[in-house]
Design a protein around this motif. Structure first.
Motif, PDB file in Angstrom:
ATOM      1  N   PHE B  66      54.666  49.968  39.276  1.00  0.00           N
ATOM      2  CA  PHE B  66      54.577  49.996  37.822  1.00  0.00           C
ATOM      3  C   PHE B  66      53.156  49.635  37.438  1.00  0.00           C
ATOM      4  O   PHE B  66      52.580  48.695  37.974  1.00  0.00           O
ATOM      5  CB  PHE B  66      55.557  48.990  37.218  1.00  0.00           C
ATOM      6  N   VAL B  67      52.580  50.419  36.561  1.00  0.00           N
ATOM      7  CA  VAL B  67      51.215  50.140  36.120  1.00  0.00           C
ATOM      8  C   VAL B  67      51.160  50.261  34.613  1.00  0.00           C
ATOM      9  O   VAL B  67      51.708  51.191  34.038  1.00  0.00           O
ATOM     10  CB  VAL B  67      50.218  51.143  36.754  1.00  0.00           C
ATOM     11  N   ASP B  68      50.546  49.266  33.973  1.00  0.00           N
ATOM     12  CA  ASP B  68      50.395  49.296  32.524  1.00  0.00           C
ATOM     13  C   ASP B  68      49.066  48.614  32.214  1.00  0.00           C
ATOM     14  O   ASP B  68      49.013  47.432  31.915  1.00  0.00           O
ATOM     15  CB  ASP B  68      51.571  48.558  31.864  1.00  0.00           C
ATOM     16  N   TYR B  69      47.984  49.391  32.299  1.00  0.00           N
ATOM     17  CA  TYR B  69      46.668  48.764  32.169  1.00  0.00           C
ATOM     18  C   TYR B  69      46.393  48.231  30.772  1.00  0.00           C
ATOM     19  O   TYR B  69      45.524  47.392  30.599  1.00  0.00           O
ATOM     20  CB  TYR B  69      45.578  49.751  32.597  1.00  0.00           C
ATOM     21  N   VAL B  70      47.157  48.732  29.778  1.00  0.00           N
ATOM     22  CA  VAL B  70      46.957  48.222  28.416  1.00  0.00           C
ATOM     23  C   VAL B  70      47.297  46.738  28.360  1.00  0.00           C
ATOM     24  O   VAL B  70      46.589  45.947  27.730  1.00  0.00           O
ATOM     25  CB  VAL B  70      47.833  49.019  27.421  1.00  0.00           C
ATOM     26  N   ASN B  71      48.378  46.358  29.051  1.00  0.00           N
ATOM     27  CA  ASN B  71      48.819  44.966  28.995  1.00  0.00           C
ATOM     28  C   ASN B  71      48.398  44.159  30.217  1.00  0.00           C
ATOM     29  O   ASN B  71      48.949  43.110  30.492  1.00  0.00           O
ATOM     30  CB  ASN B  71      50.345  44.909  28.864  1.00  0.00           C
ATOM     31  N   ALA B  72      47.411  44.652  30.979  1.00  0.00           N
ATOM     32  CA  ALA B  72      47.008  43.945  32.188  1.00  0.00           C
ATOM     33  C   ALA B  72      46.219  42.680  31.851  1.00  0.00           C
ATOM     34  O   ALA B  72      45.651  42.562  30.756  1.00  0.00           O
ATOM     35  CB  ALA B  72      46.168  44.863  33.066  1.00  0.00           C
ATOM     36  N   ASN B  73      46.211  41.743  32.798  1.00  0.00           N
ATOM     37  CA  ASN B  73      45.367  40.543  32.727  1.00  0.00           C
ATOM     38  C   ASN B  73      45.638  39.676  31.505  1.00  0.00           C
ATOM     39  O   ASN B  73      44.733  39.048  30.984  1.00  0.00           O
ATOM     40  CB  ASN B  73      43.880  40.903  32.737  1.00  0.00           C
ATOM     41  N   GLN B  74      46.871  39.660  31.001  1.00  0.00           N
ATOM     42  CA  GLN B  74      47.163  38.816  29.847  1.00  0.00           C
ATOM     43  C   GLN B  74      47.636  37.445  30.282  1.00  0.00           C
ATOM     44  O   GLN B  74      48.421  37.320  31.213  1.00  0.00           O
ATOM     45  CB  GLN B  74      48.252  39.469  28.983  1.00  0.00           C
ATOM     46  N   GLY B  75      47.165  36.445  29.568  1.00  0.00           N
ATOM     47  CA  GLY B  75      47.591  35.072  29.843  1.00  0.00           C
ATOM     48  C   GLY B  75      49.014  34.857  29.375  1.00  0.00           C
ATOM     49  O   GLY B  75      49.623  35.747  28.769  1.00  0.00           O
ATOM     50  N   PHE B  82      54.751  33.915  31.927  1.00  0.00           N
ATOM     51  CA  PHE B  82      53.816  33.558  32.995  1.00  0.00           C
ATOM     52  C   PHE B  82      52.640  34.534  33.046  1.00  0.00           C
ATOM     53  O   PHE B  82      51.946  34.624  34.033  1.00  0.00           O
ATOM     54  CB  PHE B  82      54.522  33.546  34.360  1.00  0.00           C
ATOM     55  N   GLY B  83      52.421  35.297  31.969  1.00  0.00           N
ATOM     56  CA  GLY B  83      51.301  36.222  31.933  1.00  0.00           C
ATOM     57  C   GLY B  83      51.587  37.512  32.689  1.00  0.00           C
ATOM     58  O   GLY B  83      52.686  37.734  33.189  1.00  0.00           O
ATOM     59  N   THR B  84      50.572  38.381  32.739  1.00  0.00           N
ATOM     60  CA  THR B  84      50.707  39.631  33.488  1.00  0.00           C
ATOM     61  C   THR B  84      49.588  39.708  34.518  1.00  0.00           C
ATOM     62  O   THR B  84      48.540  39.085  34.364  1.00  0.00           O
ATOM     63  CB  THR B  84      50.593  40.858  32.566  1.00  0.00           C
ATOM     64  N   ASP B  85      49.812  40.488  35.585  1.00  0.00           N
ATOM     65  CA  ASP B  85      48.820  40.562  36.660  1.00  0.00           C
ATOM     66  C   ASP B  85      47.824  41.684  36.408  1.00  0.00           C
ATOM     67  O   ASP B  85      47.803  42.292  35.326  1.00  0.00           O
ATOM     68  CB  ASP B  85      49.511  40.684  38.023  1.00  0.00           C
ATOM     69  N   ASN B  86      47.015  41.993  37.414  1.00  0.00           N
ATOM     70  CA  ASN B  86      45.947  42.964  37.221  1.00  0.00           C
ATOM     71  C   ASN B  86      46.465  44.381  36.994  1.00  0.00           C
ATOM     72  O   ASN B  86      45.722  45.243  36.560  1.00  0.00           O
ATOM     73  CB  ASN B  86      44.989  42.917  38.413  1.00  0.00           C
ATOM     74  N   PHE B  87      47.724  44.640  37.304  1.00  0.00           N
ATOM     75  CA  PHE B  87      48.317  45.945  37.027  1.00  0.00           C
ATOM     76  C   PHE B  87      49.142  45.926  35.740  1.00  0.00           C
ATOM     77  O   PHE B  87      49.805  46.902  35.423  1.00  0.00           O
ATOM     78  CB  PHE B  87      49.224  46.393  38.167  1.00  0.00           C
ATOM     79  N   GLY B  88      49.163  44.819  35.049  1.00  0.00           N
ATOM     80  CA  GLY B  88      49.939  44.719  33.822  1.00  0.00           C
ATOM     81  C   GLY B  88      51.407  44.409  34.052  1.00  0.00           C
ATOM     82  O   GLY B  88      52.239  44.623  33.184  1.00  0.00           O
ATOM     83  N   ARG B  89      51.732  43.900  35.270  1.00  0.00           N
ATOM     84  CA  ARG B  89      53.136  43.602  35.549  1.00  0.00           C
ATOM     85  C   ARG B  89      53.433  42.149  35.193  1.00  0.00           C
ATOM     86  O   ARG B  89      52.596  41.270  35.377  1.00  0.00           O
ATOM     87  CB  ARG B  89      53.437  43.862  37.026  1.00  0.00           C
ATOM     88  N   ASP B  90      54.644  41.937  34.686  1.00  0.00           N
ATOM     89  CA  ASP B  90      55.060  40.619  34.229  1.00  0.00           C
ATOM     90  C   ASP B  90      55.240  39.690  35.437  1.00  0.00           C
ATOM     91  O   ASP B  90      56.040  39.968  36.331  1.00  0.00           O
ATOM     92  CB  ASP B  90      56.377  40.759  33.465  1.00  0.00           C
ATOM     93  N   VAL B  91      54.487  38.585  35.475  1.00  0.00           N
ATOM     94  CA  VAL B  91      54.516  37.695  36.640  1.00  0.00           C
ATOM     95  C   VAL B  91      55.889  37.040  36.794  1.00  0.00           C
ATOM     96  O   VAL B  91      56.411  36.935  37.901  1.00  0.00           O
ATOM     97  CB  VAL B  91      53.396  36.634  36.543  1.00  0.00           C
ATOM     98  N   LEU B  92      56.495  36.632  35.666  1.00  0.00           N
ATOM     99  CA  LEU B  92      57.811  35.986  35.748  1.00  0.00           C
ATOM    100  C   LEU B  92      58.841  36.919  36.386  1.00  0.00           C
ATOM    101  O   LEU B  92      59.590  36.527  37.282  1.00  0.00           O
ATOM    102  CB  LEU B  92      58.270  35.563  34.348  1.00  0.00           C
ATOM    103  N   SER B  93      58.870  38.182  35.947  1.00  0.00           N
ATOM    104  CA  SER B  93      59.837  39.123  36.519  1.00  0.00           C
ATOM    105  C   SER B  93      59.615  39.278  38.011  1.00  0.00           C
ATOM    106  O   SER B  93      60.572  39.343  38.799  1.00  0.00           O
ATOM    107  CB  SER B  93      59.705  40.496  35.855  1.00  0.00           C
ATOM    108  N   ARG B  94      58.342  39.354  38.412  1.00  0.00           N
ATOM    109  CA  ARG B  94      58.059  39.532  39.837  1.00  0.00           C
ATOM    110  C   ARG B  94      58.472  38.304  40.635  1.00  0.00           C
ATOM    111  O   ARG B  94      58.973  38.429  41.758  1.00  0.00           O
ATOM    112  CB  ARG B  94      56.579  39.854  40.045  1.00  0.00           C
TER     113      ARG B  94
END
Lengths: 341, 304
Positions: B66-75, B82-94
């Motif tokens: 899954f990639v969503d660069y619009v929402n990537a790197n959010q605190g 828990f923010g999103t990672d460099n691909f815009g994926r939700d850290v909590l879900s992962r």
């Protein structure tokens, strides 16, 4: 020859047997890997005749027992084969990288011994008070934190947020490594009297050593605490108090010393855990030790280097365990004096 | 006046009542330490969350490709705790999906290593002094002569990197501990009267090993298992940290920490939250394990 000597001779004999067994296990693991070691060493574009020549040189055309014989012959003469990563004999790599790891694990072991006795004795002395509870909570958290997680958090905190301690490598840029006597920078620098290098090397050691020490430290502290509280109710201690011995002698000699036995007995396992965790911690702190070398070897499937690193660690671990047994024998008069155990 | 009736009632409690009484006693021993209950709560919540991951994770799709660069790197925010990672994926879900691999590792490794280790331990202990004993125990010594994590790393490294092989690697280094544990108990139990009398009436080896000796070893085995789950998960996380576990895009706790280190300190949440998740799952299993140890131990046990 008394009982104790015979016991240690037997231990030594078993250890040699165990090391031989270990070498067979490692050898088999390294040889059942899919793929041709010679092809892996030379790369996919090497001509076939070169691969064939190397196969002949590495005795890969012989059967497994013969190959094992050649490998052991090499190991016995200090020739551990060539590393794919560094392109030189693994023996040289080990000579270069081992001291850094020994320095690291040794300092962690010092931390473990110092603080586990301190925390364990404090908790036992103030049993069921707030200090005891505090140490218990710290112990639970400390044991649940894998070394690599601590190392990463240290790196984040001391590397970026509060940079008071250096986080990468063994020495700061601009400082030169002391002349090699032991290979341990802290000891070598003291030998030549270079205090600046000593201080810098020690600061670099601090965080990786702490990351390795925290888990075993609290585990040991809990063991010290529980064996001290167990021994507190023993009759011999009551009689020591009744004789009017000063509190310090009772605590330090009559209570602490026998309570150390169970803690020291698991020390061998703790050292093993630290040596294993060193593989991740050295990678994180970019510590140029044998573990980082071994980790790189594993990720490149560098079989000679992997086998050598495991045999070296097996040897160290066996020696540590014999040392631990010696210390336990020293602490426990039932073993030392050869009575029935 | 009806004292006699009361006495008969006390002498013969029904099996159901006895079971209830046993449970009550065990629960009392277990729950005396509040940390054990906390551990139970943590472990149960993690298990439930992991099983129901597709339903409870805020963004279940983010656990895969899954990639969503619009929402990537959010605190951390209300949309992404828990923010999103460099691909815009939700850290909590992962993290929630990564719990599945961690739990599977803990269960599978022990499910294989314990029966194997116990079997060899029983065999070597019962035939103490025989060739079989020497053979099994020396092999055990060899496996116990290397730091466990090192051996697991080496085995996982020479195999293809994936979760199954990581589990195989950890299993290979885990069984000898149970062999050694059971060996010690079996050597002393085989001289007990109930074993020698079973031998005298001609009971088969199978019966003696598994019906006479094994039941008397169960309590320490279960205690060790309860204490080991946390360690297995720890070793599994260490393997996945160096890339020898579950492969991306499937999330694993160690792998997430390792990915996060490349974006420190700006994307600190990519490192810190998976780190905390590892600590919490191990903490939970350790506290639960201590509670089970207290429950299994006879009589008073100091919490240490």
């Amino acid at each position: 020859m008394n009982k104790l000597h015979r016991y240690f001779l037997k231990r030594l004999f078993y250890s040699i047997f165990v090391l031989i067994g270990l070498s067979i296990v490692i050898f088999v693991i390294a040889r059942v890997v899919p793929g041709d070691p010679a092809r892996m060493a030379l790369g996919p574009r090497a001509p076939q005749f070169a691969v064939d020549a190397l196969r002949e040189e590495m005795h890969l055309n012989n059967n497994l027992p013969t190959q094992y014989f050649y490998w052991v012959k090499g190991v016995a003469t200090g020739d551990l084969g060539k590393s794919l990563v560094t392109k030189r004999n693994v023996t040289e790599d080990i000579k270069e990288f081992l001291p850094a790891t020994l320095e690291l694990v040794a300092l962690s072991a010092v931390f473990v011994i110092m603080f586990s006795i301190l925390f364990g004795a404090l908790a036992a002395r103030h049993k069921d008070k707030w200090i005891d509870s505090l140490i218990r909570v710290m112990a639970y958290t400390g044991v649940a934190m894998p070394s690599f997680v601590l190392a990463v958090l240290f790196l984040l905190f001391f590397g970026y947020i509060w940079p008071v301690i250096p986080v990468l490598g063994r020495l700061s840029a601009g400082l030169y490594a002391p002349p090699t006597f032991t290979g341990l920078y802290t000891i070598d620098s003291l030998l030549v009297g270079d205090l600046e290098v000593f201080w810098d090397a020690l600061k670099h050691l601090l965080l990786p050593a702490l990351a390795l020490a925290v888990g075993p430290l609290f585990q040991e502290a809990r063991i010290v605490r529980s064996s001290m509280t167990d021994n507190m109710t023993k009759d011999y201690l009551a009689s020591a108090v009744a004789f009017g011995m000063p509190d310090r002698v009772v605590m330090g000699k009559y209570l602490l010393k026998p309570s150390m036995i169970p803690a020291v007995s698991v020390m061998g396992l703790d050292i093993a855990a630290m040596m294993g965790n060193a593989f991740l911690v050295e990678v994180i702190f970019n510590w140029p030790g044998i573990s980082r070398f071994g980790m790189e070897a594993m990720l490149h499937k560098d079989l000679n280097a992997i086998s050598a690193v495991i045999v070296v660690f097996g040897l160290i671990f066996v020696l540590v365990n014999i040392l631990v047994d010696l210390i336990v024998a020293y602490l426990d008069p039932r073993i030392r004096l050869g009575g029935g155990v | 006046m009806d004292a006699k009736i009361q006495r008969t009632e006390i002498i013969v409690p029904s099996p159901a009542a006895r079971l209830k009484e046993g449970f009550r006693k065990n629960w009392y021993k277990f729950s005396r330490n509040k940390l054990s209950i906390a551990g139970l709560v943590i472990v149960l919540s993690i298990i439930v969350v992991a099983i129901l991951a597709p339903y409870v994770a805020p963004y279940p799709k983010h656990a895969g490709k899954f990639v969503d660069y619009v929402n990537a790197n959010q605190g951390p925010s209300a949309a992404h705790f828990f923010g999103t990672d460099n691909f815009g994926r939700d850290v909590l879900s992962r993290i929630i999906f990564a719990f599945r691999g961690a739990l599977l590792m803990g269960i599978m490794v022990l499910a294989i290593a314990v029966p194997v280790g116990v079997f060899f331990g029983l065999l070597a202990g019962y035939y103490q002094g025989s060739f079989l004993d020497t053979f099994i125990m020396r092999i055990t010594d060899i496996f116990l002569s290397v730091p466990p994590l090192l051996l697991a790393l080496a085995i996982a490294a020479v195999l293809e990197p994936n979760l199954t092989n990581a589990m195989i690697a950890v299993t290979v280094m885990w069984w000898p501990w149970y062999t050694r544990l059971v060996y010690g108990m079996a050597t002393s139990l085989k001289n007990e009267y109930f074993v020698t009398s079973a031998e005298l009436v001609g009971a088969g080896r199978f019966h003696i090993l598994f019906r006479e000796i094994l039941p008397n070893c169960l309590s320490p085995i279960f205690t060790k298992m309860a204490l080991d789950v946390g360690w297995v998960i720890l070793i599994g996380a260490s393997l996945s940290f160096v890339g020898l576990g579950e492969q991306p895009p499937t999330p694993a706790l160690g792998q997430m920490v390792s990915d996060g280190t490349r974006y420190m300190p700006d994307l600190w949440w990519m490192t810190v939250y998976p780190s905390l998740a590892i600590a919490v799952i191990i903490l939970g299993f350790n506290m639960l394990g201590d509670g089970i140890r207290d429950m299994m131990s006879k009589g008073e046990h100091d919490r240490g």
